[in-house]
Design a protein around this motif. Sequence first.
Motif, PDB file in Angstrom:
ATOM      1  N   ILE A 134      58.385  31.519  10.099  1.00  0.00           N
ATOM      2  CA  ILE A 134      59.391  30.796  10.883  1.00  0.00           C
ATOM      3  C   ILE A 134      58.793  29.540  11.503  1.00  0.00           C
ATOM      4  CG2 ILE A 134      60.803  30.922  12.980  1.00  0.00           C
ATOM      5  CD1 ILE A 134      61.575  33.691  12.279  1.00  0.00           C
ATOM      6  N   ALA A 135      57.532  29.610  11.924  1.00  0.00           N
ATOM      7  CA  ALA A 135      56.890  28.453  12.562  1.00  0.00           C
ATOM      8  C   ALA A 135      56.828  27.248  11.620  1.00  0.00           C
ATOM      9  CB  ALA A 135      55.493  28.839  13.035  1.00  0.00           C
ATOM     10  N   VAL A 136      56.383  27.469  10.399  1.00  0.00           N
ATOM     11  CA  VAL A 136      56.313  26.376   9.418  1.00  0.00           C
ATOM     12  C   VAL A 136      57.724  25.901   9.046  1.00  0.00           C
ATOM     13  CG1 VAL A 136      55.624  25.772   7.069  1.00  0.00           C
ATOM     14  CG2 VAL A 136      54.093  27.124   8.505  1.00  0.00           C
ATOM     15  N   SER A 137      58.637  26.832   8.875  1.00  0.00           N
ATOM     16  CA  SER A 137      60.019  26.467   8.528  1.00  0.00           C
ATOM     17  C   SER A 137      60.655  25.608   9.605  1.00  0.00           C
ATOM     18  CB  SER A 137      60.864  27.726   8.324  1.00  0.00           C
ATOM     19  OG  SER A 137      60.401  28.484   7.223  1.00  0.00           O
ATOM     20  N   SER A 138      60.340  25.892  10.883  1.00  0.00           N
ATOM     21  CA  SER A 138      60.949  25.131  11.980  1.00  0.00           C
ATOM     22  C   SER A 138      60.544  23.660  11.938  1.00  0.00           C
ATOM     23  CB  SER A 138      60.564  25.749  13.329  1.00  0.00           C
ATOM     24  OG  SER A 138      59.195  25.551  13.616  1.00  0.00           O
ATOM     25  N   VAL A 139      59.283  23.388  11.576  1.00  0.00           N
ATOM     26  CA  VAL A 139      58.822  21.997  11.476  1.00  0.00           C
ATOM     27  C   VAL A 139      59.505  21.284  10.310  1.00  0.00           C
ATOM     28  CG1 VAL A 139      56.822  20.520  11.023  1.00  0.00           C
ATOM     29  CG2 VAL A 139      56.614  22.469  12.576  1.00  0.00           C
ATOM     30  N   LEU A 140      59.593  21.960   9.171  1.00  0.00           N
ATOM     31  CA  LEU A 140      60.224  21.344   8.000  1.00  0.00           C
ATOM     32  C   LEU A 140      61.699  21.072   8.252  1.00  0.00           C
ATOM     33  CD1 LEU A 140      58.569  23.466   5.149  1.00  0.00           C
ATOM     34  CD2 LEU A 140      57.964  21.156   5.896  1.00  0.00           C
ATOM     35  N   ARG A 141      62.386  22.029   8.897  1.00  0.00           N
ATOM     36  CA  ARG A 141      63.796  21.804   9.214  1.00  0.00           C
ATOM     37  C   ARG A 141      63.953  20.653  10.203  1.00  0.00           C
ATOM     38  NH1 ARG A 141      64.732  28.060   9.176  1.00  0.00           N
ATOM     39  NH2 ARG A 141      65.756  28.317   7.156  1.00  0.00           N
ATOM     40  N   GLY A 142      63.054  20.593  11.198  1.00  0.00           N
ATOM     41  CA  GLY A 142      63.104  19.487  12.160  1.00  0.00           C
ATOM     42  C   GLY A 142      62.929  18.140  11.485  1.00  0.00           C
ATOM     43  N   TYR A 143      62.040  18.086  10.486  1.00  0.00           N
ATOM     44  CA  TYR A 143      61.828  16.831   9.749  1.00  0.00           C
ATOM     45  C   TYR A 143      63.086  16.394   9.022  1.00  0.00           C
ATOM     46  CZ  TYR A 143      60.467  13.798   5.915  1.00  0.00           C
ATOM     47  OH  TYR A 143      60.422  12.767   5.022  1.00  0.00           O
ATOM     48  N   PHE A 144      63.685  17.301   8.259  1.00  0.00           N
ATOM     49  CA  PHE A 144      64.895  16.957   7.512  1.00  0.00           C
ATOM     50  C   PHE A 144      66.054  16.611   8.449  1.00  0.00           C
ATOM     51  CE2 PHE A 144      62.886  19.532   4.027  1.00  0.00           C
ATOM     52  CZ  PHE A 144      62.848  18.505   3.086  1.00  0.00           C
ATOM     53  N   GLN A 145      66.164  17.311   9.565  1.00  0.00           N
ATOM     54  CA  GLN A 145      67.233  17.027  10.517  1.00  0.00           C
ATOM     55  C   GLN A 145      67.034  15.659  11.164  1.00  0.00           C
ATOM     56  OE1 GLN A 145      66.874  20.520  12.975  1.00  0.00           O
ATOM     57  NE2 GLN A 145      67.549  21.862  11.309  1.00  0.00           N
ATOM     58  N   GLY A 146      65.770  15.316  11.463  1.00  0.00           N
ATOM     59  CA  GLY A 146      65.486  13.993  12.014  1.00  0.00           C
ATOM     60  C   GLY A 146      65.847  12.879  11.048  1.00  0.00           C
ATOM     61  N   LYS A 147      65.703  13.154   9.761  1.00  0.00           N
ATOM     62  CA  LYS A 147      66.112  12.209   8.722  1.00  0.00           C
ATOM     63  C   LYS A 147      67.627  12.231   8.515  1.00  0.00           C
ATOM     64  CE  LYS A 147      62.279  10.415   6.949  1.00  0.00           C
ATOM     65  NZ  LYS A 147      62.073   8.962   6.741  1.00  0.00           N
ATOM     66  N   GLN A 148      68.313  13.100   9.278  1.00  0.00           N
ATOM     67  CA  GLN A 148      69.767  13.297   9.213  1.00  0.00           C
ATOM     68  C   GLN A 148      70.214  13.657   7.793  1.00  0.00           C
ATOM     69  OE1 GLN A 148      72.188  10.792  11.829  1.00  0.00           O
ATOM     70  NE2 GLN A 148      70.296   9.812  12.544  1.00  0.00           N
ATOM     71  N   ASN A 149      69.418  14.531   7.189  1.00  0.00           N
ATOM     72  CA  ASN A 149      69.737  15.137   5.903  1.00  0.00           C
ATOM     73  C   ASN A 149      69.787  16.645   6.127  1.00  0.00           C
ATOM     74  OD1 ASN A 149      70.043  15.971   3.264  1.00  0.00           O
ATOM     75  ND2 ASN A 149      67.981  15.397   2.620  1.00  0.00           N
ATOM     76  N   MET A 150      70.997  17.183   6.258  1.00  0.00           N
ATOM     77  CA  MET A 150      71.177  18.585   6.634  1.00  0.00           C
ATOM     78  C   MET A 150      71.216  19.534   5.430  1.00  0.00           C
ATOM     79  SD  MET A 150      71.116  18.114   9.791  1.00  0.00           S
ATOM     80  CE  MET A 150      71.235  16.671  10.843  1.00  0.00           C
ATOM     81  N   THR A 151      71.189  18.996   4.215  1.00  0.00           N
ATOM     82  CA  THR A 151      71.284  19.844   3.023  1.00  0.00           C
ATOM     83  C   THR A 151      70.122  20.825   2.898  1.00  0.00           C
ATOM     84  OG1 THR A 151      72.516  18.102   1.885  1.00  0.00           O
ATOM     85  CG2 THR A 151      71.535  19.828   0.521  1.00  0.00           C
ATOM     86  N   PRO A 152      68.849  20.412   3.090  1.00  0.00           N
ATOM     87  CA  PRO A 152      67.758  21.392   2.993  1.00  0.00           C
ATOM     88  C   PRO A 152      67.873  22.524   4.007  1.00  0.00           C
ATOM     89  CG  PRO A 152      66.891  19.166   2.842  1.00  0.00           C
ATOM     90  CD  PRO A 152      68.319  19.033   3.247  1.00  0.00           C
ATOM     91  N   THR A 153      68.257  22.203   5.244  1.00  0.00           N
ATOM     92  CA  THR A 153      68.443  23.241   6.259  1.00  0.00           C
ATOM     93  C   THR A 153      69.518  24.221   5.833  1.00  0.00           C
ATOM     94  OG1 THR A 153      67.720  21.808   8.070  1.00  0.00           O
ATOM     95  CG2 THR A 153      69.088  23.684   8.659  1.00  0.00           C
ATOM     96  N   ALA A 154      70.649  23.677   5.370  1.00  0.00           N
ATOM     97  CA  ALA A 154      71.783  24.521   4.968  1.00  0.00           C
ATOM     98  C   ALA A 154      71.422  25.405   3.776  1.00  0.00           C
ATOM     99  CB  ALA A 154      72.988  23.642   4.641  1.00  0.00           C
ATOM    100  N   SER A 155      70.802  24.814   2.766  1.00  0.00           N
ATOM    101  CA  SER A 155      70.493  25.584   1.553  1.00  0.00           C
ATOM    102  C   SER A 155      69.444  26.661   1.816  1.00  0.00           C
ATOM    103  CB  SER A 155      70.013  24.645   0.440  1.00  0.00           C
ATOM    104  OG  SER A 155      68.850  23.943   0.830  1.00  0.00           O
ATOM    105  N   SER A 156      68.450  26.362   2.670  1.00  0.00           N
ATOM    106  CA  SER A 156      67.420  27.358   2.980  1.00  0.00           C
ATOM    107  C   SER A 156      68.009  28.527   3.760  1.00  0.00           C
ATOM    108  CB  SER A 156      66.271  26.723   3.759  1.00  0.00           C
ATOM    109  OG  SER A 156      66.690  26.272   5.033  1.00  0.00           O
ATOM    110  N   GLN A 157      68.979  28.244   4.624  1.00  0.00           N
ATOM    111  CA  GLN A 157      69.650  29.322   5.361  1.00  0.00           C
ATOM    112  C   GLN A 157      70.424  30.238   4.413  1.00  0.00           C
ATOM    113  OE1 GLN A 157      71.988  27.082   8.150  1.00  0.00           O
ATOM    114  NE2 GLN A 157      70.393  27.057   9.705  1.00  0.00           N
ATOM    115  N   LEU A 158      71.062  29.646   3.414  1.00  0.00           N
ATOM    116  CA  LEU A 158      71.806  30.445   2.440  1.00  0.00           C
ATOM    117  C   LEU A 158      70.870  31.325   1.622  1.00  0.00           C
ATOM    118  CD1 LEU A 158      74.384  27.782   1.156  1.00  0.00           C
ATOM    119  CD2 LEU A 158      74.894  29.831   2.484  1.00  0.00           C
ATOM    120  N   VAL A 159      69.759  30.748   1.158  1.00  0.00           N
ATOM    121  CA  VAL A 159      68.779  31.522   0.384  1.00  0.00           C
ATOM    122  C   VAL A 159      68.257  32.684   1.223  1.00  0.00           C
ATOM    123  CG1 VAL A 159      66.468  31.453  -0.630  1.00  0.00           C
ATOM    124  CG2 VAL A 159      68.093  29.609  -1.107  1.00  0.00           C
TER     125      VAL A 159
END
Length: 525
Positions: A134-159
């Motif tokens: 979860i710790a590593v995932s939180s940083v990666l999600r924060g990066y994509f969200q900061g780039k305002q690209n929510m697709t990686p966050t959404a798709s990883s949650q579904l997986v």
Amino acid sequence: MTKQTFMKGTLILILAGLIVKILGFINRVMLARIIGAEGLGLYQMAVPTFILIISLATFGLNVSVSKLVAEADARGDHEQVRSILRISLLIVSALSILFTTVMLLSAPVISRYFLTDERAFYPLLAIAPIVPIIAVSSVLRGYFQGKQNMTPTASSQLVEQVIRMFTVIILASWLMPHGVEYAAAGAMAGVVIGEAFGMISLLFQFGSQKLPNPFKQRSISGLLKQNRETFRNLLDISIPVTTSRIVSSLTFFVEPIIVAQSLLLAGMSAGAATSFYGQLAGMAMPLLIFPTFITYSLSVSLVPAVAEAAAQKNDKLIYRRIYQSIRLALIIGAPCAVLLYIFAEPLSTLLYNDEAVGHFLKLMAPYSLFLYFQAPLQAALQGLDRAGVAMRNTIIGALLKTAAIFLLASRPELGVDGVVLSVNISILSVTLLHFFSVSKVTGFTIEIKEMVKVLISVALSGYTALHMTRYWSHLMELPQAMLLGICLALFIYSLLLIWLRVLGKQDVQRIPWIGPTLAHFLPRR
């Protein structure tokens, strides 16, 4: 990398969140039927400890990374983005090793002396490997969200949720013959497997973006020397965010202990207290927080959106983003609160075969609307560099909740209802404090006229649903009657919102793909 608009990113997260919530809720109902209230109580007793450790290991970096990446991106500073990734990944790696070890070593003590049930040791042990994931995932999600690209966050949650749905049920069923404590541990192990697949999905998408390697400098001391300012900026946001989460986690950790001890003082047995906590935390609360995937989606999108607007010194855009978030939370949250109140007992009977859960849900449902406002208000404060204010508000709410549980639940005439009332007190106090804080900083106010229109619409549609469901229940099975009643209520609610000009052309035309087509059929509000 594709940058999405605020509304498009929010809607992507809402759609993914809806699917995840539905699958997760089905999973929870199936798990409750397999391991029962006692097994679910053991499962839930381990959750607060796990959340506390996760709060410490992630260090609030998903929020700080999201905010700082959005600000750096607005300036076009790509080297700063790389520095943020370097330091944040270094921090979570060190913290994960430390707190995973702490969790493994402290599990026997926590289960025996704090949770008052030694069987909780097995779920605690099973969930420990999830910390670095979860710790590593939180940083990666924060990066994509900061780039305002929510697709990686959404798709990883579904997986993560799809994998979890199978692994939790399979492992819990397999281990149930050995005892409820082993079944609860199996469910926790299933959660770990799901999170691992979610992290793999994020890493794959991160690698496919052709992004610069954040670790060109291999020396840890060199990394820290070259990125001192980035480190300080991360701490400025992460410390109050983490403190806020730790307070919430500590309250969540202490909650089953205070609940159990208070109910013992009220004359309830330890087994009955454990079963009640399973009913409240494992059955009633998942129903109550089901719509929060919407407010979570709003908060995830709002932090970078507000941070970017603040970096550009665009006060009008800040106000507009907050207004959009609160308005959407009101329009969607109001019917959820009313329908949960109306159908509390039949829903609980159908899903859990437990009427007591319906009683608890009915007590909390009127306050759930305030809960749905809480996440976007907190996100607005974090995006505006007021994470410390949000932390203060959370601490006040946590203290009120803990004190209220002890004072109310220990009274024999209240007992379990005292715990439920304490939860309501916490929800109401934190939300109001967040609102007044946002209003002080931005001048934001609630549109009373619009709120009244929404409340009138939801009251009329809810009244219609209740009476039509009662009528239809004589003609068909109750689940079918409830489904028809809910669909009718939402249809009437939507028509009333359009008629009262709460929803209009300019609202739906922002919806990606289908918005422009739908806008032709609606008037301007």
